[in-house]
Design a protein around this motif. Structure first.
Motif, PDB file in Angstrom:
ATOM      1  N   TYR A   5       0.802  -1.224   0.000  1.00 18.17           N
ATOM      2  CA  TYR A   5       0.000   0.000   0.000  1.00 18.17           C
ATOM      3  C   TYR A   5       0.833   1.271   0.000  1.00 18.17           C
ATOM      4  O   TYR A   5       0.273   2.361  -0.001  1.00 18.17           O
ATOM      5  CB  TYR A   5      -0.990  -0.028   1.178  1.00 18.17           C
ATOM      6  CG  TYR A   5      -1.962  -1.161   0.983  1.00 18.17           C
ATOM      7  CD1 TYR A   5      -3.067  -1.012   0.167  1.00 18.17           C
ATOM      8  CD2 TYR A   5      -1.715  -2.413   1.543  1.00 18.17           C
ATOM      9  CE1 TYR A   5      -3.930  -2.077  -0.070  1.00 18.17           C
ATOM     10  CE2 TYR A   5      -2.574  -3.474   1.309  1.00 18.17           C
ATOM     11  CZ  TYR A   5      -3.677  -3.301   0.495  1.00 18.17           C
ATOM     12  OH  TYR A   5      -4.513  -4.344   0.252  1.00 18.17           O
ATOM     13  N   GLY A   6       2.155   1.130   0.025  1.00 14.79           N
ATOM     14  CA  GLY A   6       2.990   2.325  -0.027  1.00 14.79           C
ATOM     15  C   GLY A   6       4.263   2.167   0.779  1.00 14.79           C
ATOM     16  O   GLY A   6       4.491   1.143   1.419  1.00 14.79           O
ATOM     17  N   ALA A   7       5.069   3.225   0.723  1.00 13.56           N
ATOM     18  CA  ALA A   7       6.365   3.213   1.407  1.00 13.56           C
ATOM     19  C   ALA A   7       6.161   3.224   2.915  1.00 13.56           C
ATOM     20  O   ALA A   7       5.390   4.020   3.445  1.00 13.56           O
ATOM     21  CB  ALA A   7       7.192   4.420   0.980  1.00 13.56           C
ATOM     22  N   ILE A   8       6.881   2.323   3.579  1.00 14.85           N
ATOM     23  CA  ILE A   8       6.788   2.208   5.034  1.00 14.85           C
ATOM     24  C   ILE A   8       8.027   2.813   5.667  1.00 14.85           C
ATOM     25  O   ILE A   8       9.147   2.505   5.274  1.00 14.85           O
ATOM     26  CB  ILE A   8       6.625   0.729   5.446  1.00 14.85           C
ATOM     27  CG1 ILE A   8       5.245   0.235   5.009  1.00 14.85           C
ATOM     28  CG2 ILE A   8       6.823   0.548   6.944  1.00 14.85           C
ATOM     29  CD1 ILE A   8       5.065  -1.251   5.159  1.00 14.85           C
ATOM     30  N   ARG A   9       7.821   3.669   6.651  1.00 13.04           N
ATOM     31  CA  ARG A   9       8.936   4.257   7.386  1.00 13.04           C
ATOM     32  C   ARG A   9       9.439   3.281   8.446  1.00 13.04           C
ATOM     33  O   ARG A   9      10.636   3.114   8.639  1.00 13.04           O
ATOM     34  CB  ARG A   9       8.502   5.565   8.046  1.00 13.04           C
ATOM     35  CG  ARG A   9       9.621   6.207   8.856  1.00 13.04           C
ATOM     36  CD  ARG A   9       9.288   7.598   9.279  1.00 13.04           C
ATOM     37  NE  ARG A   9       9.240   8.483   8.121  1.00 13.04           N
ATOM     38  CZ  ARG A   9       9.035   9.788   8.203  1.00 13.04           C
ATOM     39  NH1 ARG A   9       8.840  10.349   9.369  1.00 13.04           N
ATOM     40  NH2 ARG A   9       9.019  10.527   7.120  1.00 13.04           N
ATOM     41  N   ALA A  29       1.159  -4.774  16.377  1.00 10.84           N
ATOM     42  CA  ALA A  29       2.242  -4.028  15.728  1.00 10.84           C
ATOM     43  C   ALA A  29       1.776  -2.632  15.368  1.00 10.84           C
ATOM     44  O   ALA A  29       0.582  -2.374  15.202  1.00 10.84           O
ATOM     45  CB  ALA A  29       2.692  -4.756  14.460  1.00 10.84           C
ATOM     46  N   PHE A  30       2.752  -1.726  15.253  1.00 11.75           N
ATOM     47  CA  PHE A  30       2.511  -0.406  14.685  1.00 11.75           C
ATOM     48  C   PHE A  30       3.185  -0.385  13.329  1.00 11.75           C
ATOM     49  O   PHE A  30       4.330  -0.807  13.197  1.00 11.75           O
ATOM     50  CB  PHE A  30       3.108   0.701  15.558  1.00 11.75           C
ATOM     51  CG  PHE A  30       2.319   0.955  16.812  1.00 11.75           C
ATOM     52  CD1 PHE A  30       1.117   1.658  16.761  1.00 11.75           C
ATOM     53  CD2 PHE A  30       2.769   0.499  18.031  1.00 11.75           C
ATOM     54  CE1 PHE A  30       0.385   1.889  17.912  1.00 11.75           C
ATOM     55  CE2 PHE A  30       2.040   0.727  19.190  1.00 11.75           C
ATOM     56  CZ  PHE A  30       0.847   1.429  19.134  1.00 11.75           C
ATOM     57  N   VAL A  31       2.477   0.098  12.318  1.00 10.54           N
ATOM     58  CA  VAL A  31       3.047   0.264  10.987  1.00 10.54           C
ATOM     59  C   VAL A  31       2.979   1.752  10.680  1.00 10.54           C
ATOM     60  O   VAL A  31       1.903   2.362  10.750  1.00 10.54           O
ATOM     61  CB  VAL A  31       2.258  -0.543   9.926  1.00 10.54           C
ATOM     62  CG1 VAL A  31       2.857  -0.336   8.538  1.00 10.54           C
ATOM     63  CG2 VAL A  31       2.238  -2.032  10.283  1.00 10.54           C
ATOM     64  N   ILE A  32       4.136   2.336  10.372  1.00 11.97           N
ATOM     65  CA  ILE A  32       4.198   3.775  10.105  1.00 11.97           C
ATOM     66  C   ILE A  32       4.514   3.988   8.633  1.00 11.97           C
ATOM     67  O   ILE A  32       5.569   3.565   8.152  1.00 11.97           O
ATOM     68  CB  ILE A  32       5.261   4.449  11.003  1.00 11.97           C
ATOM     69  CG1 ILE A  32       4.961   4.131  12.478  1.00 11.97           C
ATOM     70  CG2 ILE A  32       5.295   5.960  10.753  1.00 11.97           C
ATOM     71  CD1 ILE A  32       6.138   4.210  13.398  1.00 11.97           C
ATOM     72  N   TYR A  33       3.570   4.604   7.939  1.00 14.90           N
ATOM     73  CA  TYR A  33       3.746   4.891   6.516  1.00 14.90           C
ATOM     74  C   TYR A  33       4.374   6.263   6.330  1.00 14.90           C
ATOM     75  O   TYR A  33       4.245   7.144   7.174  1.00 14.90           O
ATOM     76  CB  TYR A  33       2.391   4.862   5.796  1.00 14.90           C
ATOM     77  CG  TYR A  33       1.894   3.463   5.517  1.00 14.90           C
ATOM     78  CD1 TYR A  33       2.255   2.803   4.354  1.00 14.90           C
ATOM     79  CD2 TYR A  33       1.069   2.806   6.418  1.00 14.90           C
ATOM     80  CE1 TYR A  33       1.810   1.509   4.094  1.00 14.90           C
ATOM     81  CE2 TYR A  33       0.620   1.517   6.161  1.00 14.90           C
ATOM     82  CZ  TYR A  33       0.997   0.881   4.996  1.00 14.90           C
ATOM     83  OH  TYR A  33       0.561  -0.386   4.749  1.00 14.90           O
ATOM     84  N   GLU A  34       5.037   6.446   5.184  1.00 17.76           N
ATOM     85  CA  GLU A  34       5.585   7.760   4.830  1.00 17.76           C
ATOM     86  C   GLU A  34       4.443   8.728   4.508  1.00 17.76           C
ATOM     87  O   GLU A  34       4.544   9.916   4.750  1.00 17.76           O
ATOM     88  CB  GLU A  34       6.503   7.656   3.595  1.00 17.76           C
ATOM     89  CG  GLU A  34       7.758   6.819   3.817  1.00 17.76           C
ATOM     90  CD  GLU A  34       8.806   7.511   4.676  1.00 17.76           C
ATOM     91  OE1 GLU A  34       8.650   8.702   5.003  1.00 17.76           O
ATOM     92  OE2 GLU A  34       9.786   6.835   5.037  1.00 17.76           O
TER      93      GLU A  34
END
Length: 127
Positions: free
Chosen positions: A49-53, A67-72
């Motif tokens: 779904y996109g770039a992950i930080r 979990a925490f998923v942080i997207y750009e």
């Protein structure tokens, strides 16, 4: 005046952001993950779904399976939440939510009330 393309893109995005619901966040919270899931598998699923930080996976008894998923980009995060909630991973249906940093648990709120009441009593009685 000439605006750099980067600034222009930010302005357009800021204008578009105004239409996003307030709970939308670049940080998403995932629950009910298989305990054996790897970081690599997480990147495979959420990276579509996109770039992950960053991805932060729980590793204690209280946090495992979360979990925490942080997207750009906030739009990528929105896309992931819209598409992945209820997604089946190794026979488990994952729960995908926006992280809400302002939301304190009921326990924290109750504790804060007790502390405020205590402070008020101390002040009243000069303790």
């Amino acid at each position: 005046g000439f605006l750099a393309p980067r600034i222009m893109a930010d302005l357009i995005r800021a204008r578009a952001n105004a239409r996003l619901p307030p709970e939308v966040n670049r940080i998403i919270f995932v629950k009910n993950l298989p305990f054996k899931i790897t970081a690599e598998e997480m990147y495979d699923i959420f990276g579509k779904y996109g770039a992950i930080r960053q991805i932060r996976m729980g590793n204690t008894p209280a946090t495992i399976g979360k979990a925490f998923v942080i997207y750009e980009d906030i739009y990528d995060a929105k896309n992931a939440v819209d598409h992945l909630s209820g997604f089946n991973v190794c026979g488990r249906y994952i729960i995908v939510l926006y992280h809400q940093p302002g939301r304190m648990s009921k326990k924290q709120v109750d504790m804060k009330k007790k502390e405020e009441n205590l402070a008020a009593l101390k002040k009243k009685y000069g303790v």
